[in-house]
Write a protein that holds these residues in place. Structure first.
Motif, PDB file in Angstrom:
ATOM      1  N   GLY A  96     -68.751  25.750  61.908  1.00  0.00           N
ATOM      2  CA  GLY A  96     -68.615  24.604  62.128  1.00  0.00           C
ATOM      3  C   GLY A  96     -69.240  23.552  61.621  1.00  0.00           C
ATOM      4  O   GLY A  96     -69.187  22.343  61.090  1.00  0.00           O
ATOM      5  N   VAL A  97     -70.615  23.716  61.794  1.00  0.00           N
ATOM      6  CA  VAL A  97     -71.707  22.727  61.050  1.00  0.00           C
ATOM      7  C   VAL A  97     -71.452  22.890  59.403  1.00  0.00           C
ATOM      8  O   VAL A  97     -71.461  21.742  58.855  1.00  0.00           O
ATOM      9  CB  VAL A  97     -73.126  23.306  61.368  1.00  0.00           C
ATOM     10  CG1 VAL A  97     -74.060  22.442  60.222  1.00  0.00           C
ATOM     11  CG2 VAL A  97     -73.484  23.028  62.827  1.00  0.00           C
ATOM     12  N   GLY A  98     -71.291  23.888  58.795  1.00  0.00           N
ATOM     13  CA  GLY A  98     -70.813  24.011  57.532  1.00  0.00           C
ATOM     14  C   GLY A  98     -69.757  23.041  57.006  1.00  0.00           C
ATOM     15  O   GLY A  98     -69.585  22.197  56.050  1.00  0.00           O
ATOM     16  N   ASP A  99     -68.563  23.183  57.799  1.00  0.00           N
ATOM     17  CA  ASP A  99     -67.487  22.530  57.743  1.00  0.00           C
ATOM     18  C   ASP A  99     -67.662  20.983  57.516  1.00  0.00           C
ATOM     19  O   ASP A  99     -67.436  20.330  56.719  1.00  0.00           O
ATOM     20  CB  ASP A  99     -66.404  22.892  58.511  1.00  0.00           C
ATOM     21  CG  ASP A  99     -65.814  24.234  58.318  1.00  0.00           C
ATOM     22  OD1 ASP A  99     -65.945  24.640  56.951  1.00  0.00           O
ATOM     23  OD2 ASP A  99     -65.062  24.615  58.963  1.00  0.00           O
ATOM     24  N   ALA A 100     -68.438  20.591  58.736  1.00  0.00           N
ATOM     25  CA  ALA A 100     -68.704  19.198  58.921  1.00  0.00           C
ATOM     26  C   ALA A 100     -69.612  18.506  57.771  1.00  0.00           C
ATOM     27  O   ALA A 100     -69.513  17.533  57.547  1.00  0.00           O
ATOM     28  CB  ALA A 100     -69.333  19.142  60.257  1.00  0.00           C
ATOM     29  N   LEU A 101     -70.632  19.590  57.483  1.00  0.00           N
ATOM     30  CA  LEU A 101     -71.488  18.766  56.491  1.00  0.00           C
ATOM     31  C   LEU A 101     -71.257  19.169  54.876  1.00  0.00           C
ATOM     32  O   LEU A 101     -71.892  18.683  54.035  1.00  0.00           O
ATOM     33  CB  LEU A 101     -72.897  19.438  56.663  1.00  0.00           C
ATOM     34  CG  LEU A 101     -73.576  18.807  57.820  1.00  0.00           C
ATOM     35  CD1 LEU A 101     -74.832  19.376  58.060  1.00  0.00           C
ATOM     36  CD2 LEU A 101     -73.872  17.440  58.032  1.00  0.00           C
ATOM     37  N   GLY A 102     -70.069  20.129  54.654  1.00  0.00           N
ATOM     38  CA  GLY A 102     -69.684  20.313  53.423  1.00  0.00           C
ATOM     39  C   GLY A 102     -70.766  21.157  52.784  1.00  0.00           C
ATOM     40  O   GLY A 102     -71.005  21.366  51.460  1.00  0.00           O
ATOM     41  N   LEU A 103     -71.292  22.155  53.682  1.00  0.00           N
ATOM     42  CA  LEU A 103     -72.068  23.013  53.189  1.00  0.00           C
ATOM     43  C   LEU A 103     -71.817  24.501  53.335  1.00  0.00           C
ATOM     44  O   LEU A 103     -71.208  24.981  54.253  1.00  0.00           O
ATOM     45  CB  LEU A 103     -73.857  23.153  53.734  1.00  0.00           C
ATOM     46  CG  LEU A 103     -74.525  21.758  53.797  1.00  0.00           C
ATOM     47  CD1 LEU A 103     -75.523  21.662  54.901  1.00  0.00           C
ATOM     48  CD2 LEU A 103     -75.163  21.541  52.465  1.00  0.00           C
ATOM     49  N   ALA A 104     -72.159  25.457  52.252  1.00  0.00           N
ATOM     50  CA  ALA A 104     -71.766  26.811  52.183  1.00  0.00           C
ATOM     51  C   ALA A 104     -72.449  27.307  53.540  1.00  0.00           C
ATOM     52  O   ALA A 104     -73.552  27.128  54.118  1.00  0.00           O
ATOM     53  CB  ALA A 104     -72.025  27.474  51.073  1.00  0.00           C
ATOM     54  N   VAL A 105     -72.116  28.674  54.155  1.00  0.00           N
ATOM     55  CA  VAL A 105     -72.628  29.330  55.340  1.00  0.00           C
ATOM     56  C   VAL A 105     -72.888  30.530  54.661  1.00  0.00           C
ATOM     57  O   VAL A 105     -72.235  31.476  54.260  1.00  0.00           O
ATOM     58  CB  VAL A 105     -71.836  29.411  56.481  1.00  0.00           C
ATOM     59  CG1 VAL A 105     -72.146  30.206  57.496  1.00  0.00           C
ATOM     60  CG2 VAL A 105     -71.207  27.937  56.837  1.00  0.00           C
ATOM     61  N   GLY A 135     -77.366  24.987  52.341  1.00  0.00           N
ATOM     62  CA  GLY A 135     -76.536  25.848  53.260  1.00  0.00           C
ATOM     63  C   GLY A 135     -76.940  25.755  54.604  1.00  0.00           C
ATOM     64  O   GLY A 135     -77.924  25.574  55.040  1.00  0.00           O
ATOM     65  N   VAL A 136     -75.914  26.310  55.578  1.00  0.00           N
ATOM     66  CA  VAL A 136     -76.132  26.687  56.688  1.00  0.00           C
ATOM     67  C   VAL A 136     -76.535  28.168  56.681  1.00  0.00           C
ATOM     68  O   VAL A 136     -75.523  28.759  56.466  1.00  0.00           O
ATOM     69  CB  VAL A 136     -75.022  26.232  57.590  1.00  0.00           C
ATOM     70  CG1 VAL A 136     -75.432  26.620  59.023  1.00  0.00           C
ATOM     71  CG2 VAL A 136     -74.477  24.805  57.620  1.00  0.00           C
ATOM     72  N   VAL A 137     -77.917  28.448  57.209  1.00  0.00           N
ATOM     73  CA  VAL A 137     -78.125  30.020  56.953  1.00  0.00           C
ATOM     74  C   VAL A 137     -78.556  30.398  58.386  1.00  0.00           C
ATOM     75  O   VAL A 137     -79.139  29.889  59.158  1.00  0.00           O
ATOM     76  CB  VAL A 137     -79.432  29.990  56.072  1.00  0.00           C
ATOM     77  CG1 VAL A 137     -79.716  31.599  56.024  1.00  0.00           C
ATOM     78  CG2 VAL A 137     -79.153  29.418  54.881  1.00  0.00           C
ATOM     79  N   GLU A 138     -77.818  31.564  58.959  1.00  0.00           N
ATOM     80  CA  GLU A 138     -77.918  32.091  60.221  1.00  0.00           C
ATOM     81  C   GLU A 138     -78.670  33.299  60.076  1.00  0.00           C
ATOM     82  O   GLU A 138     -78.363  33.982  59.486  1.00  0.00           O
ATOM     83  CB  GLU A 138     -76.762  31.774  60.952  1.00  0.00           C
ATOM     84  CG  GLU A 138     -75.527  32.555  60.560  1.00  0.00           C
ATOM     85  CD  GLU A 138     -74.807  33.548  61.448  1.00  0.00           C
ATOM     86  OE1 GLU A 138     -75.586  34.214  62.268  1.00  0.00           O
ATOM     87  OE2 GLU A 138     -73.709  33.821  61.307  1.00  0.00           O
TER      88      GLU A 138
END
Ligand code: DC
Length: 223
Positions: free
Chosen positions: A23-32, A121-124
């Protein structure tokens, strides 16, 4: 530096990290990037190679050698292993494999390269805010009650056509949490500057909105 565009999301299994990260990646246009999938892929490669899982040197060599594609579906040496890395066989061994510092060294290097290649990116994962990207502008530690985490993981199992009792899932989570938090190499812990979010009673939308707002505040209008 690409670290300036990293959202680090850490927390135990079943806290909802993957859904929130998407969800965060979609909203910010960042890859996950799901770093747990990388540890799972290396675990699968080690199991398939018949390597003794206590042999950190041998598994680090595998981690250095395998080819991984990590966009959407997960490929290991060209083979789609998206489903196989979530099977009980891999889940039961992944904490043992990920406790080896040599394995972590290989995968952390790949995670940093991935962020450079994707310009952020969004890194989890478990050690993203503490070890991999300590300079990330937003670090989140996502937690949820034990019962809620077990229920979520059980839903995942049912979705994959595996029926397991919630108590069994709860025991397996507790075992994995204990190893992930108690290991010497990069244990799961809350970074000093992380925002702690308890997902037990919050919706995904509420959590995503909060993280996106914090990222925009931390990085200024250009994001
Ligand atoms: O997020 P997950 O349950 O798919 O992660 C699988 C395992 O990988 C987890 O038990 C701990 C390990 N892991 C880790 O040690 N460090 C990370 N950054 C991500 C996962």
């Amino acid at each position: 530096m690409s670290d300036e565009k990293v959202v680090a999301i850490d927390g135990p299994s079943g806290s909802g990290k993957s859904t929130v990260a998407r969800g965060v990646g979609d909203a910010l246009g960042l890859a996950v990037l799901d770093t747990g999938a990388m540890y799972r892929a290396v675990t699968l490669a080690a199991l398939d190679a018949g390597v003794d899982l206590t042999n950190g040197v041998a598994i680090a060599a595998i981690a250095a050698k395998v080819r991984m594609e990590l966009e959407g579906d997960i490929y290991l040496d060209g083979r789609d292993v998206s489903a196989e890395i979530r099977t009980p066989r891999v889940t039961a061994s992944v904490s043992t494999v990920s406790a080896h510092s040599g394995v972590r060294g290989e995968l952390v290097a790949r995670q940093r390269e991935w962020v450079v290649a994707h310009d952020g990116g969004v890194v989890e994962g478990r050690d993203i805010g503490t070890v991999v990207f300590p300079a990330a502008p937003v670090k989140v530690y996502l937690e949820a009650s034990e019962g809620e985490r077990a229920r979520r993981r059980q839903r995942d199992e049912v979705a994959a056509n595996r029926s397991v009792a919630v108590d069994e899932v709860r025991n397996s989570l507790a075992r994995r949490d204990a190893i992930d938090s108690g290991r010497a190499a990069s244990p799961l812990r809350i970074a000093d500057d992380a925002i702690v979010i308890d997902a037990t009673h919050l919706s995904v939308v509420e959590i995503v909105t909060d993280i996106v707002a914090r990222f925009r505040t931390a990085t200024g209008p250009r994001s």
